[in-house]
Design a protein around this motif. Structure first.
Motif, PDB file in Angstrom:
ATOM      1  N   PHE A 111     -61.116  42.674 -33.042  1.00 44.66           N
ATOM      2  CA  PHE A 111     -62.020  42.389 -34.384  1.00 44.66           C
ATOM      3  C   PHE A 111     -61.594  41.192 -34.424  1.00 44.66           C
ATOM      4  O   PHE A 111     -62.852  40.802 -34.918  1.00 44.66           O
ATOM      5  N   ASP A 112     -60.738  40.226 -33.838  1.00 42.45           N
ATOM      6  CA  ASP A 112     -60.919  39.261 -33.928  1.00 42.45           C
ATOM      7  C   ASP A 112     -60.525  38.373 -32.767  1.00 42.45           C
ATOM      8  O   ASP A 112     -60.712  37.034 -32.705  1.00 42.45           O
ATOM      9  N   GLY A 113     -60.312  38.639 -31.616  1.00 43.56           N
ATOM     10  CA  GLY A 113     -60.139  38.190 -30.285  1.00 43.56           C
ATOM     11  C   GLY A 113     -61.131  38.343 -29.717  1.00 43.56           C
ATOM     12  O   GLY A 113     -62.753  38.096 -29.715  1.00 43.56           O
ATOM     13  N   LYS A 114     -60.697  38.304 -28.130  1.00 36.31           N
ATOM     14  CA  LYS A 114     -61.842  38.274 -27.285  1.00 36.31           C
ATOM     15  C   LYS A 114     -61.854  39.314 -26.163  1.00 36.31           C
ATOM     16  O   LYS A 114     -62.687  39.379 -25.519  1.00 36.31           O
ATOM     17  N   THR A 115     -61.472  40.572 -27.135  1.00 30.11           N
ATOM     18  CA  THR A 115     -61.170  41.870 -25.925  1.00 30.11           C
ATOM     19  C   THR A 115     -63.425  41.992 -26.203  1.00 30.11           C
ATOM     20  O   THR A 115     -63.957  41.655 -27.053  1.00 30.11           O
ATOM     21  N   ARG A 116     -63.256  42.229 -25.135  1.00 34.32           N
ATOM     22  CA  ARG A 116     -65.207  42.262 -25.101  1.00 34.32           C
ATOM     23  C   ARG A 116     -65.588  44.024 -25.077  1.00 34.32           C
ATOM     24  O   ARG A 116     -66.049  44.970 -24.677  1.00 34.32           O
ATOM     25  N   ARG A 117     -64.664  44.129 -23.894  1.00 31.08           N
ATOM     26  CA  ARG A 117     -64.687  45.868 -23.421  1.00 31.08           C
ATOM     27  C   ARG A 117     -63.601  46.455 -24.124  1.00 31.08           C
ATOM     28  O   ARG A 117     -62.910  46.400 -22.583  1.00 31.08           O
ATOM     29  N   PRO A 118     -63.402  47.614 -24.553  1.00 34.41           N
ATOM     30  CA  PRO A 118     -62.119  48.321 -25.026  1.00 34.41           C
ATOM     31  C   PRO A 118     -62.382  49.786 -24.090  1.00 34.41           C
ATOM     32  O   PRO A 118     -63.223  50.383 -23.784  1.00 34.41           O
ATOM     33  N   GLN A 119     -60.944  50.258 -24.119  1.00 35.80           N
ATOM     34  CA  GLN A 119     -60.970  51.491 -22.765  1.00 35.80           C
ATOM     35  C   GLN A 119     -61.499  52.800 -23.758  1.00 35.80           C
ATOM     36  O   GLN A 119     -61.319  51.819 -25.411  1.00 35.80           O
TER      37      GLN A 119
ATOM     38  N   THR B   4     -78.619  50.183 -29.869  1.00 38.28           N
ATOM     39  CA  THR B   4     -79.751  49.159 -31.004  1.00 38.28           C
ATOM     40  C   THR B   4     -79.812  48.212 -30.800  1.00 38.28           C
ATOM     41  O   THR B   4     -80.818  47.043 -31.421  1.00 38.28           O
ATOM     42  N   TYR B   5     -78.939  47.124 -30.041  1.00 35.43           N
ATOM     43  CA  TYR B   5     -78.992  46.273 -29.592  1.00 35.43           C
ATOM     44  C   TYR B   5     -78.729  46.368 -28.238  1.00 35.43           C
ATOM     45  O   TYR B   5     -77.769  46.880 -27.920  1.00 35.43           O
ATOM     46  N   SER B   6     -78.972  45.364 -27.127  1.00 39.60           N
ATOM     47  CA  SER B   6     -78.430  44.641 -26.350  1.00 39.60           C
ATOM     48  C   SER B   6     -77.031  43.677 -26.206  1.00 39.60           C
ATOM     49  O   SER B   6     -76.984  42.923 -26.283  1.00 39.60           O
ATOM     50  N   PHE B   7     -76.099  44.681 -25.112  1.00 35.97           N
ATOM     51  CA  PHE B   7     -74.441  43.679 -24.890  1.00 35.97           C
ATOM     52  C   PHE B   7     -74.793  42.788 -24.543  1.00 35.97           C
ATOM     53  O   PHE B   7     -75.224  42.704 -23.438  1.00 35.97           O
ATOM     54  N   ARG B   8     -74.161  41.966 -25.167  1.00 32.87           N
ATOM     55  CA  ARG B   8     -73.521  40.240 -24.939  1.00 32.87           C
ATOM     56  C   ARG B   8     -72.491  39.782 -24.516  1.00 32.87           C
ATOM     57  O   ARG B   8     -72.421  39.931 -24.027  1.00 32.87           O
ATOM     58  N   ASN B   9     -72.034  39.965 -26.150  1.00 30.73           N
ATOM     59  CA  ASN B   9     -70.636  39.123 -26.179  1.00 30.73           C
ATOM     60  C   ASN B   9     -69.762  40.565 -26.094  1.00 30.73           C
ATOM     61  O   ASN B   9     -68.823  39.926 -25.910  1.00 30.73           O
ATOM     62  N   LYS B  10     -69.887  41.732 -26.885  1.00 37.38           N
ATOM     63  CA  LYS B  10     -69.067  42.426 -27.340  1.00 37.38           C
ATOM     64  C   LYS B  10     -69.393  43.835 -27.423  1.00 37.38           C
ATOM     65  O   LYS B  10     -70.865  43.859 -27.703  1.00 37.38           O
ATOM     66  N   ASP B  11     -68.446  44.520 -26.917  1.00 33.52           N
ATOM     67  CA  ASP B  11     -69.101  46.245 -26.477  1.00 33.52           C
ATOM     68  C   ASP B  11     -69.623  46.616 -28.202  1.00 33.52           C
ATOM     69  O   ASP B  11     -69.005  45.941 -29.828  1.00 33.52           O
TER      70      ASP B  11
END
Length: 87
Positions: A56-64, A14-21
């Motif tokens: 949810f609140d931190g810096k993870t951009r791409r979870p496994q 629905t939108y392009s990935f920029r900051n978080k998955d």
């Protein structure tokens, strides 16, 4: 799995990935809608509370992928790939 019912989580582009998955936003919405706490999800999925916080609140951009699957399953959802039209 928390509870006895299993729902399906369909992911759409629905939108392009920029900051978080985008799956992080989807799982955050499910968590809010279902009312599960991080502790409940942690206990049911085996994923640490620190990991959930970072999603949810931190810096993870791409979870496994395996972690996404575990959290979705713990909240009663399945992760499905959806074929897009045109191919």
């Amino acid at each position: 799995e928390i509870g006895d019912t299993m729902a399906t989580l369909n992911l759409y582009r629905t939108y392009s990935f920029r900051n978080k998955d985008p799956v992080i936003d989807k799982l955050r919405t499910i968590k809010k809608d279902t009312g599960f706490s991080n502790t409940e999800i942690c206990e049911a999925s085996g994923v640490s509370e620190a990991t959930l916080y970072n999603w949810f609140d931190g810096k993870t951009r791409r979870p496994q992928h395996a972690t996404i699957m575990a959290v979705a399953h713990a909240m009663g959802y399945e992760y499905n790939l959806v074929k897009k039209n045109g191919r």
